[in-house]
Design a protein around this motif. Structure first.
Motif, mmCIF file in Angstrom:
data_model
loop_
_atom_site.group_PDB
_atom_site.id
_atom_site.type_symbol
_atom_site.label_atom_id
_atom_site.label_comp_id
_atom_site.label_asym_id
_atom_site.label_seq_id
_atom_site.Cartn_x
_atom_site.Cartn_y
_atom_site.Cartn_z
ATOM 1 N N TRP A 149 27.707 -11.658 -16.025
ATOM 2 C CA TRP A 149 27.476 -11.185 -17.397
ATOM 3 C C TRP A 149 26.015 -11.178 -17.809
ATOM 4 N N PRO A 150 25.234 -12.221 -17.571
ATOM 5 C CA PRO A 150 23.808 -12.126 -17.928
ATOM 6 C C PRO A 150 23.104 -10.989 -17.215
ATOM 7 N N ILE A 151 23.459 -10.760 -15.945
ATOM 8 C CA ILE A 151 22.817 -9.685 -15.187
ATOM 9 C C ILE A 151 23.235 -8.332 -15.740
ATOM 10 N N LEU A 152 24.516 -8.161 -16.008
ATOM 11 C CA LEU A 152 25.028 -6.893 -16.514
ATOM 12 C C LEU A 152 24.422 -6.548 -17.873
ATOM 13 N N LEU A 153 24.474 -7.484 -18.808
ATOM 14 C CA LEU A 153 24.009 -7.196 -20.169
ATOM 15 C C LEU A 153 22.498 -6.997 -20.217
ATOM 16 N N TRP A 177 17.763 13.126 -10.295
ATOM 17 C CA TRP A 177 18.389 11.919 -10.824
ATOM 18 C C TRP A 177 18.008 10.702 -9.992
ATOM 19 N N TRP A 178 17.994 10.847 -8.665
ATOM 20 C CA TRP A 178 17.673 9.722 -7.800
ATOM 21 C C TRP A 178 16.222 9.283 -7.978
ATOM 22 N N GLU A 179 15.300 10.226 -8.045
ATOM 23 C CA GLU A 179 13.887 9.888 -8.240
ATOM 24 C C GLU A 179 13.664 9.234 -9.600
ATOM 25 N N ARG A 180 14.348 9.748 -10.594
ATOM 26 C CA ARG A 180 14.218 9.150 -11.930
ATOM 27 C C ARG A 180 14.751 7.717 -11.933
ATOM 28 N N LEU A 181 15.867 7.485 -11.245
ATOM 29 C CA LEU A 181 16.432 6.136 -11.175
ATOM 30 C C LEU A 181 15.493 5.193 -10.434
ATOM 31 N N TRP A 182 14.950 5.623 -9.306
ATOM 32 C CA TRP A 182 14.173 4.751 -8.441
ATOM 33 C C TRP A 182 12.762 4.499 -8.965
ATOM 34 N N PHE A 183 12.145 5.526 -9.548
ATOM 35 C CA PHE A 183 10.740 5.414 -9.940
ATOM 36 C C PHE A 183 10.537 5.196 -11.438
ATOM 37 N N LEU A 184 11.566 5.367 -12.247
ATOM 38 C CA LEU A 184 11.406 5.211 -13.697
ATOM 39 C C LEU A 184 12.349 4.161 -14.271
ATOM 40 N N VAL A 185 13.647 4.345 -14.082
ATOM 41 C CA VAL A 185 14.623 3.495 -14.768
ATOM 42 C C VAL A 185 14.592 2.070 -14.228
ATOM 43 N N LEU A 186 14.709 1.919 -12.904
ATOM 44 C CA LEU A 186 14.745 0.571 -12.327
ATOM 45 C C LEU A 186 13.443 -0.203 -12.548
ATOM 46 N N PRO A 187 12.254 0.397 -12.341
ATOM 47 C CA PRO A 187 11.034 -0.361 -12.658
ATOM 48 C C PRO A 187 10.937 -0.751 -14.132
ATOM 49 N N ALA A 188 11.346 0.137 -15.030
ATOM 50 C CA ALA A 188 11.276 -0.192 -16.455
ATOM 51 C C ALA A 188 12.248 -1.308 -16.827
ATOM 52 N N ALA A 189 13.407 -1.330 -16.179
ATOM 53 C CA ALA A 189 14.415 -2.340 -16.507
ATOM 54 C C ALA A 189 14.252 -3.622 -15.714
ATOM 55 N N SER A 190 13.399 -3.628 -14.690
ATOM 56 C CA SER A 190 13.324 -4.784 -13.790
ATOM 57 C C SER A 190 12.960 -6.101 -14.475
ATOM 58 N N PRO A 191 12.066 -6.138 -15.496
ATOM 59 C CA PRO A 191 11.830 -7.446 -16.156
ATOM 60 C C PRO A 191 13.084 -8.024 -16.792
ATOM 61 N N ARG A 192 13.879 -7.174 -17.440
ATOM 62 C CA ARG A 192 15.115 -7.662 -18.043
ATOM 63 C C ARG A 192 16.141 -8.012 -16.964
ATOM 64 N N VAL A 193 16.169 -7.249 -15.884
ATOM 65 C CA VAL A 193 17.101 -7.544 -14.795
ATOM 66 C C VAL A 193 16.800 -8.909 -14.192
ATOM 67 N N MET A 194 15.530 -9.192 -13.954
ATOM 68 C CA MET A 194 15.162 -10.477 -13.371
ATOM 69 C C MET A 194 15.459 -11.623 -14.328
ATOM 70 N N THR A 195 15.339 -11.377 -15.628
ATOM 71 C CA THR A 195 15.738 -12.394 -16.608
ATOM 72 C C THR A 195 17.231 -12.693 -16.498
ATOM 73 N N GLY A 196 18.033 -11.641 -16.341
ATOM 74 C CA GLY A 196 19.467 -11.833 -16.177
ATOM 75 C C GLY A 196 19.804 -12.560 -14.893
ATOM 76 N N VAL A 197 19.096 -12.248 -13.811
ATOM 77 C CA VAL A 197 19.344 -12.935 -12.539
ATOM 78 C C VAL A 197 19.009 -14.416 -12.659
ATOM 79 N N ARG A 198 17.898 -14.730 -13.324
ATOM 80 C CA ARG A 198 17.534 -16.144 -13.518
ATOM 81 C C ARG A 198 18.645 -16.899 -14.259
ATOM 82 N N GLN A 199 19.187 -16.288 -15.307
ATOM 83 C CA GLN A 199 20.269 -16.937 -16.041
ATOM 84 C C GLN A 199 21.538 -17.010 -15.201
ATOM 85 N N GLY A 200 21.788 -15.969 -14.413
ATOM 86 C CA GLY A 200 22.983 -15.947 -13.592
ATOM 87 C C GLY A 200 22.983 -17.012 -12.510
#
Length: 274
Positions: A149-153, A177-200
Motif C-alpha cells: 500500500w505505501p508503494i502503490l499510493l 507511450w513507452w518513451e514517455r513512461l521511461w524518460f518522463l513519468v518514472l523519473p518524475a515519480a521516482s522520489p515518491r516511489v522510493m519514499t513508498g518503498v522505504r515505508q514498505g
C-alpha cells in the motif's frame, strides 16, 4: 578598528575523507554504545528478571542464532521477506503507474483502494490460513497485503504530480507511450516511489514476524514467541536484537540503492542549495 586584508583572514581547511568517515562512524555508534552501557548498568541494579543484561543477551545470541537456527529459522524468514518485498515493489509500481496515468480508472478505484488500505493486514491472517493453509505462500501474501500500500499510493501520487508542461511538450513532440513512461513519468515519480518503498520495508518486516507467530513451526517470529512462552528471556531479547539488525541492514541497502536511483534528484537539490 583594525582592518584585515583578505589574505590575512584564516580559512578553515576542508576535512579529509578519513576524518569525515571517522566522524560519521562515531555518530552512528556513539548513541548505541551509550544505550548499551545504560542498559548494562540498569540490568545489574534491577531485580526484574525480564530485563536481561547485554552480556547475557550477547551469549544467548551466539548460542541461539549461530548454528542450526540460522538455517532453520533465519534464512527461511529472510527468503519470505525478500519475496514479499519484491512482489510488493513490482505490484505497487505497476499498478500505481497504470492507475496514476488513467484518470477514469483512478476515480473508479479510489473508494475501493481506500477501503482495503484501511483494513489492518494482521486481521487477514485467519482468512489467508483458511484459503492458502500453513504455507510459505500464506506468509508472503500477508507481507504483500500490507507492504504494497505505501508503494502503490506513493506511486499514484508521484505519477499524478508529473509536470504538466513536460507532459504537454511530450504530446507536442508525439513521444511514444513507452518513451514517455521511461524518460518522463518514472523519473518524475521516482522520489515518491522510493519514499513508498522505504515505508514498505518496515511494514514488511513487521508482517513477516506477525505471520510467523500464527500456526507456524519455523521462522524468527515463531522462535521469538516460543522463547517468550517458555520464559527464555535472554533468548527472546536476542531474537529482538536480530530483528533490529535486519532492519538496519535493510536501511543500509535501501540507502545504497536510493542514492543511485535518485542521483539526479539529490544533485539537483545540491545545486538549488548552492
Amino acid at each position: 578598528m583594525t582592518a584585515y586584508s583578505g589574505s590575512a583572514v584564516p580559512r578553515s581547511r576542508p576535512r579529509g575523507v578519513g576524518t569525515r568517515i571517522a566522524t560519521d562512524f562515531g555518530y552512528a555508534l556513539g548513541f548505541p554504545f551509550l544505550a548499551v552501557v545504560v542498559w548494562g548498568i540498569w540490568s545489574t541494579r534491577s531485580t526484574n528478571r525480564f530485563f536481561a543484561g547485554p552480556l547475557a543477551i550477547g551469549e544467548a545470541f551466539a548460542d541461539t542464532w549461530i548454528g542450526p537456527a540460522l538455517l532453520e529459522d533465519v534464512l527461511p524468514s529472510l527468503y519470505r521477506l525478500a519475496l514479499g518485498i519484491a512482489a510488493s515493489i513490482v505490484a505497487g509500481i505497476t499498478a500505481g503507474v497504470v492507475i496514476g496515468r488513467l484518470r477514469w480508472l483512478r476515480e473508479l478505484l479510489e473508494p475501493l483502494l481506500e477501503f482495503f488500505r484501511a483494513i489492518p493486514p494482521p486481521v487477514l491472517i485467519p482468512v489467508a490460513l483458511l484459503v492458502l493453509g500453513i504455507t510459505d505462500t500464506m506468509k508472503v501474501v500477508v507481507i504483500v497485503s500490507g507492504a504494497v500500500w505505501p508503494i502503490l499510493l506513493n506511486t499514484i501520487e508521484g505519477v499524478r504530480a508529473t509536470d504538466s508542461v513536460m507532459t504537454e511538450t511530450a504530446d507536442s513532440f508525439q513521444i511514444t507511450w513507452w518513451e514517455r513512461l521511461w524518460f518522463l513519468v518514472l523519473p518524475a515519480a521516482s522520489p515518491r516511489v522510493m519514499t513508498g518503498v522505504r515505508q514498505g520495508l518496515s511494514v514488511a518486516l513487521i508482517l513477516m514476524v506477525i505471520s510467523e507467530m500464527f500456526a507456524s513451526s519455523s521462522g524468527l517470529g515463531y522462535r521469538i514467541a516460543y522463547f517468550q512462552r517458555n520464559y527464555l528471556i535472554a533468548e527472546m531479547w536476542s531474537g529482538i536484537l536480530l530483528l533490529g539488525l535486519i532492519g538496519v541492514f535493510l536501511a543500509v541497502v535501501f540507502g545504497f540503492v536510493e542514492r543511485r536511483v535518485l542521483r539526479w534528484y539529490h544533485g539537483m537539490r545540491e545545486v538549488n542549495r548552492a
